[in-house]
Design a protein around this motif. Structure first.
Motif, PDB file in Angstrom:
ATOM      1  N   ILE A 152       5.832  20.628 -13.650  1.00  0.00           N
ATOM      2  CA  ILE A 152       6.655  21.020 -12.517  1.00  0.00           C
ATOM      3  C   ILE A 152       7.914  20.164 -12.529  1.00  0.00           C
ATOM      4  O   ILE A 152       7.823  18.929 -12.584  1.00  0.00           O
ATOM      5  N   GLU A 153       9.075  20.799 -12.496  1.00  0.00           N
ATOM      6  CA  GLU A 153      10.320  20.043 -12.528  1.00  0.00           C
ATOM      7  C   GLU A 153      10.367  19.023 -11.388  1.00  0.00           C
ATOM      8  O   GLU A 153      10.015  19.314 -10.248  1.00  0.00           O
ATOM      9  N   ASN A 154      10.775  17.802 -11.729  1.00  0.00           N
ATOM     10  CA  ASN A 154      10.931  16.717 -10.757  1.00  0.00           C
ATOM     11  C   ASN A 154       9.644  16.382 -10.008  1.00  0.00           C
ATOM     12  O   ASN A 154       9.692  15.890  -8.883  1.00  0.00           O
ATOM     13  N   PHE A 155       8.509  16.649 -10.650  1.00  0.00           N
ATOM     14  CA  PHE A 155       7.256  16.335  -9.962  1.00  0.00           C
ATOM     15  C   PHE A 155       6.295  15.559 -10.854  1.00  0.00           C
ATOM     16  O   PHE A 155       5.878  14.475 -10.522  1.00  0.00           O
ATOM     17  N   ASN A 206       0.848  -1.193   0.000  1.00  0.00           N
ATOM     18  CA  ASN A 206       0.000   0.000   0.000  1.00  0.00           C
ATOM     19  C   ASN A 206       0.878   1.235   0.000  1.00  0.00           C
ATOM     20  O   ASN A 206       1.959   1.244   0.605  1.00  0.00           O
ATOM     21  N   GLY A 207       0.408   2.278  -0.700  1.00  0.00           N
ATOM     22  CA  GLY A 207       1.205   3.487  -0.759  1.00  0.00           C
ATOM     23  C   GLY A 207       0.505   4.595  -1.504  1.00  0.00           C
ATOM     24  O   GLY A 207      -0.706   4.539  -1.746  1.00  0.00           O
ATOM     25  N   THR A 208       1.271   5.600  -1.882  1.00  0.00           N
ATOM     26  CA  THR A 208       0.725   6.755  -2.601  1.00  0.00           C
ATOM     27  C   THR A 208       1.683   7.179  -3.704  1.00  0.00           C
ATOM     28  O   THR A 208       2.885   6.899  -3.658  1.00  0.00           O
ATOM     29  N   LEU A 209       1.133   7.867  -4.686  1.00  0.00           N
ATOM     30  CA  LEU A 209       1.922   8.494  -5.739  1.00  0.00           C
ATOM     31  C   LEU A 209       1.623   9.988  -5.699  1.00  0.00           C
ATOM     32  O   LEU A 209       0.494  10.408  -5.915  1.00  0.00           O
ATOM     33  N   ILE A 210       2.643  10.781  -5.412  1.00  0.00           N
ATOM     34  CA  ILE A 210       2.510  12.236  -5.394  1.00  0.00           C
ATOM     35  C   ILE A 210       3.410  12.780  -6.485  1.00  0.00           C
ATOM     36  O   ILE A 210       4.630  12.712  -6.390  1.00  0.00           O
ATOM     37  N   GLY A 211       2.799  13.289  -7.541  1.00  0.00           N
ATOM     38  CA  GLY A 211       3.575  13.648  -8.709  1.00  0.00           C
ATOM     39  C   GLY A 211       4.172  12.396  -9.303  1.00  0.00           C
ATOM     40  O   GLY A 211       3.467  11.469  -9.689  1.00  0.00           O
ATOM     41  N   THR A 212       5.482  12.307  -9.368  1.00  0.00           N
ATOM     42  CA  THR A 212       6.158  11.091  -9.821  1.00  0.00           C
ATOM     43  C   THR A 212       6.836  10.352  -8.666  1.00  0.00           C
ATOM     44  O   THR A 212       7.545   9.370  -8.900  1.00  0.00           O
ATOM     45  N   LYS A 213       6.593  10.789  -7.440  1.00  0.00           N
ATOM     46  CA  LYS A 213       7.246  10.170  -6.280  1.00  0.00           C
ATOM     47  C   LYS A 213       6.373   9.060  -5.718  1.00  0.00           C
ATOM     48  O   LYS A 213       5.260   9.295  -5.252  1.00  0.00           O
ATOM     49  N   LEU A 214       6.895   7.844  -5.741  1.00  0.00           N
ATOM     50  CA  LEU A 214       6.200   6.682  -5.205  1.00  0.00           C
ATOM     51  C   LEU A 214       6.719   6.378  -3.805  1.00  0.00           C
ATOM     52  O   LEU A 214       7.930   6.304  -3.587  1.00  0.00           O
ATOM     53  N   THR A 215       5.792   6.214  -2.865  1.00  0.00           N
ATOM     54  CA  THR A 215       6.139   5.813  -1.505  1.00  0.00           C
ATOM     55  C   THR A 215       5.194   4.700  -1.094  1.00  0.00           C
ATOM     56  O   THR A 215       3.970   4.876  -1.158  1.00  0.00           O
ATOM     57  N   GLN A 270      10.642   3.206  -2.107  1.00  0.00           N
ATOM     58  CA  GLN A 270      10.622   4.582  -2.588  1.00  0.00           C
ATOM     59  C   GLN A 270      11.163   4.623  -4.003  1.00  0.00           C
ATOM     60  O   GLN A 270      12.119   3.916  -4.328  1.00  0.00           O
ATOM     61  N   GLY A 271      10.542   5.453  -4.834  1.00  0.00           N
ATOM     62  CA  GLY A 271      11.025   5.523  -6.203  1.00  0.00           C
ATOM     63  C   GLY A 271      10.371   6.614  -7.005  1.00  0.00           C
ATOM     64  O   GLY A 271       9.586   7.425  -6.487  1.00  0.00           O
ATOM     65  N   MET A 272      10.695   6.630  -8.292  1.00  0.00           N
ATOM     66  CA  MET A 272      10.118   7.573  -9.243  1.00  0.00           C
ATOM     67  C   MET A 272       9.295   6.781 -10.257  1.00  0.00           C
ATOM     68  O   MET A 272       9.800   5.844 -10.881  1.00  0.00           O
ATOM     69  N   LEU A 273       8.035   7.170 -10.407  1.00  0.00           N
ATOM     70  CA  LEU A 273       7.118   6.481 -11.319  1.00  0.00           C
ATOM     71  C   LEU A 273       6.472   7.523 -12.212  1.00  0.00           C
ATOM     72  O   LEU A 273       5.800   8.441 -11.727  1.00  0.00           O
ATOM     73  N   SER A 274       6.665   7.371 -13.504  1.00  0.00           N
ATOM     74  CA  SER A 274       6.086   8.311 -14.468  1.00  0.00           C
ATOM     75  C   SER A 274       5.007   7.620 -15.281  1.00  0.00           C
ATOM     76  O   SER A 274       5.303   6.691 -16.052  1.00  0.00           O
ATOM     77  N   THR A 275       3.774   8.061 -15.126  1.00  0.00           N
ATOM     78  CA  THR A 275       2.699   7.508 -15.942  1.00  0.00           C
ATOM     79  C   THR A 275       2.751   8.055 -17.357  1.00  0.00           C
ATOM     80  O   THR A 275       2.140   7.486 -18.265  1.00  0.00           O
TER      81      THR A 275
END
Length: 572
Positions: A568-571, A356-365, A375-380
């Motif tokens: 937004i850069e890096n988001f 279970n977790g959340t995606l805020i922008g491209t940040k996966l937790t 923790q990671g970066m996920l780009s849809t």
């Protein structure tokens, strides 16, 4: 964030893949036979008898889904079952019988009933390379009411009615564009939609990505060996590559499959992977099951693999393999609120646990049920995924990488932002949108937010950066790792762009001024340029952006703003 890669969704219980129907001499698809057996939990059951002396025979009613993205508005018939596919493309069918799909008087084809049917299944031995399959896809995309496939293919009721008078078309025709030009005009006249016919190459690309997405994901496998071997398989959403890792109790170690192949966009989907000593040849017997054989030197046997836990109504589906002090698989299903649910498979122990977790922008937790931190970066947008994991209780850690795709249609959005709302004082007249407060529309087939107001003294359009919290406020988010935003906009008047702090409403906010732009213009704005608020901008506690319209263009008599890109850069 909508992925341009289109996709396939599994929405109901499982059935095995079967052969489809084929085109006759007139180009109308006709059914073929298949020996593959169906197996599923019934949705509904009823009974009937052939005569009064015979015993009642159970008729099992099952659900399936038609996909070329989700297709709404297709007529279907299977035995005594009939109806029109809904927003998820769902249809019902009688177990063991075929399903015929049509639009008015135009028959698309017939296939054996199963959980998922695509245009590939409606043509004998169909694949995305077949002209008839490509023309079926072209027709469906052309009939989409808004011309925007990421939010699904919707065939309007007006077009369905108009199609009652349409003549059958030859899907195998090499002159398909001219054959359906009258149908395209009739569809436009029926619902005033944005109907245009894509070329064959675009149709193939669309279907190929949908097909890959349908079978992409993570699978856990078991072989019938005395050595007790476990496998973890990954089907890549972007390329269709099948890869994986093997753990053997006998060797007490992992072996990576280095010889990988791609799944092909056709009815029977098979692959072969392995390493220097072992080969696995598998075939998808359903969207969620792989069966096959293995061979190691002179030994051979069978294996079965099943898809890890999944969420049928997820908007996006991502999967990844991880390495480090151990190896395994992660899956991440993302809903419309960017909530993540998924599964963790430990290949060594052959155990599965929830994520279970959340995606805020491209940040996966995310966190697993046993406390592994992810923790990671996920780009849809790009379908890419990477990050790190750690299990402090065991002193274990490592990295992961993978891919994903859009599984279900998503509402219109601009770079993932979809909760746009208009606001105004009592003296301002809102002209666009003509009603309501949602300014998100399609303009020339592209999602934009469009606002036009006769302001007196103000009007606005705003959106939260990361949805809303439990109190209904635009949620707090940190943009501390971002330096700027890129905006593509058009406006007949200057616009104040405010970056709001969390839970701060009244008073003056940190802002910049966007000058009037007669045509679409892209600007890069550093966050350091946002000034003038009651307090200095704190990027760790921001919540939303607000476009304020404070004056009218003297020539037009109104203020208008159209935004089609907001990054937004890096988001996002």
């Amino acid at each position: 964030m909508y992925n341009k890669v289109a996709l396939i969704l599994l929405t109901s219980s499982l059935f095995t893949a079967c052969g489809g129907g084929g085109g006759g001499s007139t180009g109308t698809p006709t059914p073929t036979t298949s020996s593959a057996a169906l197996s599923s939990t019934p949705v509904v059951s009823s009974s009937s008898s052939s005569n009064s002396s015979s015993s009642a025979a159970a008729v099992v009613i099952l659900q399936g889904q038609f996909k070329d993205n989700n297709v709404t508005g297709l007529q279907f018939i299977s035995g005594n079952q009939s109806g029109v596919t809904n927003a998820s493309g769902t249809f019902t069918y009688e177990q063991g019988k075929t399903v015929t799909f049509s639009i008015g008087a135009l028959t698309l084809g017939t296939a054996q009933g199963k959980e998922l049917i695509t245009p590939i299944d409606l043509i004998t031995d169909g694949s995305s390379d077949d002209v008839a399959v490509q023309n079926l896809v072209r027709l469906l995309i052309m009939l989409d009411a808004d011309g925007y496939t990421p939010n699904g293919i919707q065939i309007s009721s007006a077009v369905q009615t108009a199609a009652n008078s349409w003549a059958q078309v030859d899907f195998s025709s090499v002159n398909f564009s001219s054959d359906v030009i009258n149908l395209m005009a009739a569809a436009t006249a029926a619902d005033s939609g944005a109907h245009s016919l894509p070329d064959a190459a675009a149709a193939k690309m669309h279907l190929d990505s949908t097909h890959r997405c349908s079978y992409s994901g993570a699978y856990k496998g078991i072989s019938n060996t005395a050595a007790n071997e476990h496998q973890g398989f990954i089907v890549d959403a972007l390329e269709g590559n099948v890869s994986g890792v093997l753990y053997s109790d006998a060797n007490n170690g992992f072996t990576e499959f280095t010889n990988i192949t791609k799944i092909q966009p056709k009815q029977q989907i098979s692959f072969s992977i392995g390493n220097n000593s072992t080969t696995y040849a598998g075939e998808f017997t359903s969207l969620n099951t792989i069966t096959g054989t293995w061979q190691k030197n002179n030994d051979k046997g069978t294996f079965t693999a099943t898809r890890l836990a999944r969420t049928a109504n997820a908007i996006y589906r991502f999967s990844a393999s991880y390495t480090g002090t151990t190896s395994g698989l992660f899956t991440f299903d993302i809903d419309q609120a960017n909530k993540i649910t998924g599964s963790h498979y430990d290949v060594k122990t052959n155990t599965e646990e929830s994520i279970n977790g959340t995606l805020i922008g491209t940040k996966l937790t995310a966190t697993t049920a046993k406390g592994i931190q992810i923790q990671g970066m996920l780009s849809t947008d790009t379908g890419t995924l990477s990050g790190t994991w750690s299990d402090t209780s065991k002193g274990a850690s490592g990295s992961f990488s993978g891919s994903g795709c859009q599984l279900n249609p998503v509402p219109l959005s601009i770079n993932g932002f979809r909760s746009f709302k208009t606001g105004r004082d009592t003296g301002t007249v809102q002209l666009i949108p003509a009603s309501g407060t949602d300014p998100l529309i399609l303009l020339d087939g592209i999602p934009v937010v469009r606002v036009r107001m006769n302001v007196n003294p103000w009007g606005e359009m705003s959106f939260p950066i990361s949805g809303f919290d439990q109190t209904g406020e635009a949620a707090q988010v940190s943009l501390a790792s971002s330096r700027f935003i890129d905006i593509t906009y058009q406006s007949n008047q200057s616009v104040n762009l405010q970056l709001r702090q969390y839970a701060v409403h009244g008073g003056t906010h940190n802002q910049i001024t966007l000058p009037a732009a007669a045509t679409f213009t892209t600007v890069r704005i550093p966050f350091s340029d946002f000034k003038g608020g009651l307090s200095t901008l704190d990027l760790t506690k921001v919540a939303k952006f607000n476009f304020a319209l404070l004056s009218n263009n003297p020539n037009d008599g109104y203020a208008e703003l159209i935004v089609k890109n907001f990054k937004i850069e890096n988001f996002n």
